[in-house]
Enzyme design. Structure first.
Site, PDB file in Angstrom:
ATOM      1  N   SER A   1      -9.788   1.905   2.936  1.00 25.05           N
ATOM      2  CA  SER A   1      -8.954   2.671   2.029  1.00 25.05           C
ATOM      3  C   SER A   1      -7.944   1.817   1.250  1.00 25.05           C
ATOM      4  CB  SER A   1      -8.177   3.730   2.817  1.00 25.05           C
ATOM      5  OG  SER A   1      -7.288   3.114   3.747  1.00 25.05           O
TER       6      SER A   1
ATOM      7  N   SER B   1      -9.996  -0.516   7.177  1.00 22.02           N
ATOM      8  CA  SER B   1      -9.450  -0.338   5.830  1.00 22.02           C
ATOM      9  C   SER B   1      -8.734  -1.553   5.261  1.00 22.02           C
ATOM     10  CB  SER B   1      -8.494   0.865   5.812  1.00 22.02           C
ATOM     11  OG  SER B   1      -9.214   2.060   5.945  1.00 22.02           O
TER      12      SER B   1
ATOM     13  N   LYS C   1       0.844  -1.195   0.000  1.00 22.41           N
ATOM     14  CA  LYS C   1       0.000   0.000   0.000  1.00 22.41           C
ATOM     15  C   LYS C   1       0.878   1.243   0.000  1.00 22.41           C
ATOM     16  CE  LYS C   1      -3.931   2.027   2.552  1.00 22.41           C
ATOM     17  NZ  LYS C   1      -4.815   1.860   3.738  1.00 22.41           N
TER      18      LYS C   1
END
EC number: 6.3.5.7
Length: 490
Positions: A149, A173, A74
């Site tokens: 997210s 997330s 990420k």
């Protein structure tokens, strides 16, 4: 295949690390135009890393556990020499001079970096639509979001672009996109994994964790990432158990608590409820005892979170002022004007919204009424969990109230977007480990996730229950055809 199976093939010479890497790079090239899970693909570095693994294996060296395994990271975890943007114009050109602890441990374990994945800007969102560089599609249906997210990390695993990926979880997330994309997503105990090098959103809530195809893979990745770190004062100095060793233990006699507040909600999709209850019955068939439990303040978590998290974000993002690093507005008339314009132009609307909420909650006239009160409710939520774990071993809930919603469905209604984290937020507020794994599909063919929550540092027990359910249910054998790319789901 699971990481352990790939490791056997790599060790036997059936496949080389370079071949495995090239396969995934080709997959990325084929699907990225329509998926957009990656912000940056590090193909040259990946091939070089894979070649080093193959050379070490040919010379007879003892190799670490993830040698040659291609991963995606990420884009809010700092990677030395590789851009870390947080999907924001504010950090569009930021290249960290240092490595996060998580990625440092992954590279030391032999993992291969395929690239950095898309996310909601500064990890603020539940759909990966707030990224400054464009949204990510859901591999099961491109008209739907992958969650957020960490939507890019979840979509990359679901579409076969990598064997596993790393995300971060502040209020769900990891688990919510894992549910939306039909993969496994694990949020460990707060402090179990170092946050050094993770770009901060809400420091008392953020935690790094893995996405994978199987619970066993999640255990392997947790094994590598977990452990004390002197560079992170919130990282726990606690022994790291063998997470994989617990997977084969039966669940007979364990008590699984069904949190009644999660199943009694008006907003819970009936298909989700039925699928999750069927997962509970599967555990009961394996010998676990189902127990109804109450966490009276469970549903207060979302209101509590949206005071605490924006408040911490307001403080953490104050450093992006256009002076030291990040985006700087041109031709400003004064320092104050330059700072104001830099933040207005560098941050997207969702980030600005949360900064404003947090600044308001921390202001002199309201800090006691809002922030202090939210922290008191947070303590009560934690006490509810403590009471529940007096009578059960793990808790079971849906991961999200529904399946993946359509692109743009909540574009003009941020409150509706926030509600998609209703069932995941309480575990963050209490610092508890939690995992989401697939338990079925809705009539539209979109995945449904079941969430298991454990007590502090009880990841071995959590992984044990999740693995036993996964093996017995074998949900993916009944999966529908992926609508986005034929053969994308493995």
């Amino acid at each position: 295949m699971a990481i352990a199976e790939w490791r056997q093939q790599l060790a036997s010479g059936e496949v080389s690390a370079r071949e495995l890497t090239d396969h995934h790079l080709a997959r990325i090239e084929a699907v990225e135009p329509g998926l957009h899970a990656f912000l940056e693909v590090t193909a040259d570095r990946a091939r070089a890393d894979a070649d080093r693994v193959d050379e070490a294996r040919a010379s007879g060296e003892d190799l670490p556990p993830l040698a040659g395994i291609p991963l995606a990271i990420k884009d809010n975890l700092c990677t030395r020499g590789v851009r870390t943007t947080c999907s924001s114009r504010m950090l569009e050109h930021f290249v960290p001079p240092y490595e996060s602890t998580v990625t440092e441990r992954l590279w030391a374990s032999g993992a291969v970096l395929l690239g950095k994945t898309n996310l909601d800007e500064f990890a603020m969102g539940g759909s990966t639509e707030t990224s400054a560089f464009g949204p990510t599609a859901n591999p099961w249906n491109p008209d739907h979001v992958p969650g957020g997210s960490s939507g890019g990390s979840a979509a990359a695993v679901a579409s076969g672009e990598c064997l596993a990926s790393i995300g971060s979880d502040t209020g769900g997330s990891i688990r919510q996109p894992a549910s939306f994309c039909g993969v496994v997503g694990l949020k460990p105990t707060y402090g179990r994994i170092s946050r050094y090098g993770l770009v901060a959103f809400a420091s008392s809530l953020d935690q790094v964790g893995p996405f994978s195809h199987t619970v066993a893979d999640a255990a392997e990745l947790l094994q590598v990432m977990a452990g004390a770190d002197p560079r992170d004062s919130t990282c726990l100095n606690a022994p790291v158990p063998d997470y994989s060793a617990a997977l084969g233990r039966p669940v007979k006699g364990l008590k699984v608590g069904l949190v009644k507040e999660c199943f009694d909600q008006d907003g819970l999709d009936p298909q989700v409820k039925a699928s999750v209850l069927a997962a509970a019955q599967q555990l009961q068939a394996l010998g676990a005892d189902l127990v109804d439990v109450s966490c009276p303040r469970f549903n207060d978590g979302i209101a509590t979170y949206y005071v605490i998290a924006p408040s911490e974000a307001s403080a953490n993002l104050a450093r992006y002022d256009g002076v030291k690093y990040g985006y700087r507005a041109d031709d400003a008339a004064s320092l104050a004007a330059m700072t104001a314009r830099s933040r207005a132009e560098g941050f997207g609307s969702e980030v600005q919204r949360r900064i404003l909420i947090g600044t308001y909650a921390l202001s002199a006239g309201y800090v006691d009424a809002y922030y202090k009160k939210a922290q008191q409710v947070r303590t009560l939520i934690r006490r509810d969990f403590d009471a529940a774990f007096q009578s059960v071993d793990v808790l079971l809930t849906p991961t999200a109230p529904g399946t993946a919603f359509k692109n743009g469905a909540h574009a003009d209604d941020p409150l509706a977007m926030y509600l998609s984290d209703l069932l995941t937020i309480p575990a963050n507020l209490a610092g508890l480990p939690a995992i989401s794994l697939p338990c079925g599909f809705d009539t539209g063919g979109l995945p449904i996730g079941v969430q298991l929550i454990g007590n502090v540092l009880e990841e071995p027990l959590l992984l044990q229950v999740a693995h036993q359910y996964e093996q017995a249910a074998d949900v993916m054998k009944t999966r529908p055809e992926a609508a986005f790319i034929p053969g994308s789901m493995r």
